[in-house]
Design an enzyme around this catalytic site. Structure first.
Site, PDB file in Angstrom:
ATOM      1  N   LEU A  69      82.047  70.940  -1.412  1.00 13.30           N
ATOM      2  CA  LEU A  69      83.764  70.003  -1.027  1.00 13.30           C
ATOM      3  C   LEU A  69      83.646  69.343   0.733  1.00 13.30           C
ATOM      4  O   LEU A  69      85.153  68.370   0.356  1.00 13.30           O
ATOM      5  CB  LEU A  69      84.551  71.390  -1.025  1.00 13.30           C
ATOM      6  CG  LEU A  69      84.500  72.291  -2.606  1.00 13.30           C
ATOM      7  CD1 LEU A  69      85.363  73.217  -2.402  1.00 13.30           C
ATOM      8  CD2 LEU A  69      84.949  70.753  -3.802  1.00 13.30           C
ATOM      9  N   ARG A  93      93.100  79.386   0.313  1.00  7.54           N
ATOM     10  CA  ARG A  93      94.890  80.079   1.337  1.00  7.54           C
ATOM     11  C   ARG A  93      95.354  79.417   1.109  1.00  7.54           C
ATOM     12  O   ARG A  93      95.021  78.152   1.159  1.00  7.54           O
ATOM     13  CB  ARG A  93      94.133  80.509   3.049  1.00  7.54           C
ATOM     14  CG  ARG A  93      93.464  81.975   2.745  1.00  7.54           C
ATOM     15  CD  ARG A  93      93.644  82.230   4.379  1.00  7.54           C
ATOM     16  NE  ARG A  93      93.326  83.559   5.029  1.00  7.54           N
ATOM     17  CZ  ARG A  93      92.431  83.653   5.570  1.00  7.54           C
ATOM     18  NH1 ARG A  93      94.449  83.727   7.008  1.00  7.54           N
ATOM     19  NH2 ARG A  93      91.919  84.683   6.579  1.00  7.54           N
ATOM     20  N   GLY A 133      94.032  89.180   3.517  1.00  6.92           N
ATOM     21  CA  GLY A 133      94.623  90.033   2.883  1.00  6.92           C
ATOM     22  C   GLY A 133      93.245  90.489   1.437  1.00  6.92           C
ATOM     23  O   GLY A 133      92.680  89.855   1.300  1.00  6.92           O
ATOM     24  N   HIS A 134      93.361  91.855   1.417  1.00  5.25           N
ATOM     25  CA  HIS A 134      92.793  92.231  -0.132  1.00  5.25           C
ATOM     26  C   HIS A 134      93.857  93.390  -0.718  1.00  5.25           C
ATOM     27  O   HIS A 134      94.919  93.630   0.024  1.00  5.25           O
ATOM     28  CB  HIS A 134      91.238  93.222   0.828  1.00  5.25           C
ATOM     29  CG  HIS A 134      90.679  92.634   1.290  1.00  5.25           C
ATOM     30  ND1 HIS A 134      90.340  91.752   0.211  1.00  5.25           N
ATOM     31  CD2 HIS A 134      90.226  92.362   2.298  1.00  5.25           C
ATOM     32  CE1 HIS A 134      89.107  90.771   1.589  1.00  5.25           C
ATOM     33  NE2 HIS A 134      88.609  91.201   2.176  1.00  5.25           N
ATOM     34  N   ASP A 164      94.545  93.263  -7.497  1.00  7.31           N
ATOM     35  CA  ASP A 164      93.353  91.903  -8.111  1.00  7.31           C
ATOM     36  C   ASP A 164      93.013  91.861  -9.283  1.00  7.31           C
ATOM     37  O   ASP A 164      93.284  90.532  -9.245  1.00  7.31           O
ATOM     38  CB  ASP A 164      92.155  92.379  -7.534  1.00  7.31           C
ATOM     39  CG  ASP A 164      91.635  92.046  -5.499  1.00  7.31           C
ATOM     40  OD1 ASP A 164      92.118  91.850  -5.354  1.00  7.31           O
ATOM     41  OD2 ASP A 164      90.477  92.166  -5.405  1.00  7.31           O
TER      42      ASP A 164
END
Length: 372
Positions: A69, A93, A133-134, A164
């Site tokens: 990309l 993000r 973050g997770h 998730d």
């Protein structure tokens, strides 16, 4: 792909997945399981679970092309796919896709009917939108993590299933399919902002209703559905195994108490002041037999008792085996596609897509000319 090679109600729907990890790939797998032609755009040395790509089951039923990309022609190659796609899924993000030249404006300019699905933890805007973050952090701030575990210990971590996948992947799939319906009816695509914090918060709607009605206490293990009730929770057995009890309704609880062999002087089911006594009695009874023995004793009853199985054991459960809830493909046991359809059945058609392995085939099938 030919009609005979593709099954499921989404046959004919084309999806571009920009490779990532976590909820994005799982959402794209679900679309692929439902019959969509999902082309995963992998990048050289790109995202993965840290396991052999041939074992990454979240990439089953997909095809893969390799695109750098950051190369001069990277964005153009993705936009060529976008022009022919119905849905795009990305999990970068905020702002990253735009910097790469494949953000919503560029893609919708190329294909105004496109549904552009964005999968993030914090969403596209807000004070934390550009922060890392997770799953555990996302479910923490929504109140969902605080629901699970013992009251005098840190909250229990429910793997990454609640945030998730439940609050993220499933909401993204719901969103892009709703937007696809609109696009086909009105000819207009749109952006779907699927934030894990939004979806996870939405999952707690019933709990909020109970809390507002005064029938849910805002602390762990104090309620009917969080292990607070002695007839809704898990208990150890004599062999170190566990059973799960969900005998909420009085008639089911009566059956449970009978089979378990609770003494006649055991406190009543809804005598809240004596729940600790009732829990002690239930704990003592389960400790007298093995998990398998209790499973056999409760078999055929409406006591709502089930053995707590490990991942390795689950596929062998008689009910799941009869329903073929798990399937074996290329020698690997894995969950079968869900849900089920009477007219357009789904299946695991192919194993995990290997990065770049399908470039020529996708170029042919999507009318892209010779692969680059």
């Amino acid at each position: 792909m030919t009609d005979t090679a593709t099954t499921g109600p989404l046959h004919g729907v084309r999806v571009v997945e920009l490779a990532g990890i976590g909820p994005g790939p799982f959402a794209a797998m679900l679309l692929a399981d439902l019959g969509a032609d999902v082309v995963r755009v992998d990048r050289p040395g790109g995202a993965g679970l840290g396991i052999d790509p041939a074992l990454d089951l979240t990439n089953r039923n997909k095809r893969s092309v390799l695109v750098d990309l950051k190369a001069e022609d990277g964005a153009a190659r993705v936009l060529d796919l976008v022009e022919r796609a119905d849905i795009l899924v990305e999990g970068y993000r905020p702002g990253v896709a735009e910097r790469l030249g494949i953000g919503p404006d560029a893609c919708l300019a190329r294909n105004p009917r496109l549904v552009y699905g964005r999968m993030t933890g914090w969403g596209q805007e807000g004070p934390l939108a550009d922060r890392a973050g997770h799953d555990i952090g996302y479910i923490a701030v929504t109140g969902a993590l605080g629901l699970v575990g013992e009251p005098d210990a840190p909250p229990a971590v429910p793997a990454n299933l609640v945030g998730d996948y439940a609050g993220g992947s499933l909401y993204l799939v719901t969103g892009v399919l709703a937007a696809l319906h609109h696009a086909r009816a009105h000819g207009t695509g749109q952006v779907v902002d699927a934030a894990i914090v939004d979806g996870t918060a939405h999952l707690t709607t019933m709990i909020h209703a109970m809390f507002g009605a005064g029938v849910w206490q805002d602390r762990r293990r104090s309620n009917l559905l969080d292990g607070g009730a002695p007839f809704y929770g898990c208990y150890a057995t004599a062999d170190g195994g566990h059973v799960a009890v969900g005998a909420l309704e009085p008639r089911f609880y009566a059956e449970f108490a009978r089979v378990l062999g609770l003494p006649e002087d055991t406190p009543d089911q809804f005598d809240l002041a004596r729940w600790d006594e009732l829990r002690e009695a239930v704990t003592a009874r389960f400790a007298t037999r093995t998990r398998e023995e209790w499973t056999e004793l409760f078999a055929g009853t409406d006591a709502c008792v089930a053995p707590v199985l490990s991942l390795a054991e689950a596929a062998g459960h008689p009910h799941l085996a009869a329903r073929e809830t798990f399937t074996t493909h290329e020698g690997r046991v894995q969950p079968a596609p869900a849900p089920r359809f009477s007219a357009t059945p789904t299946a695991v058609r192919t194993g995990p897509a290997l990065p770049g392995a399908d470039t020529a085939e996708v170029a042919r099938d999507w009318g892209l000319g010779s692969p680059r």
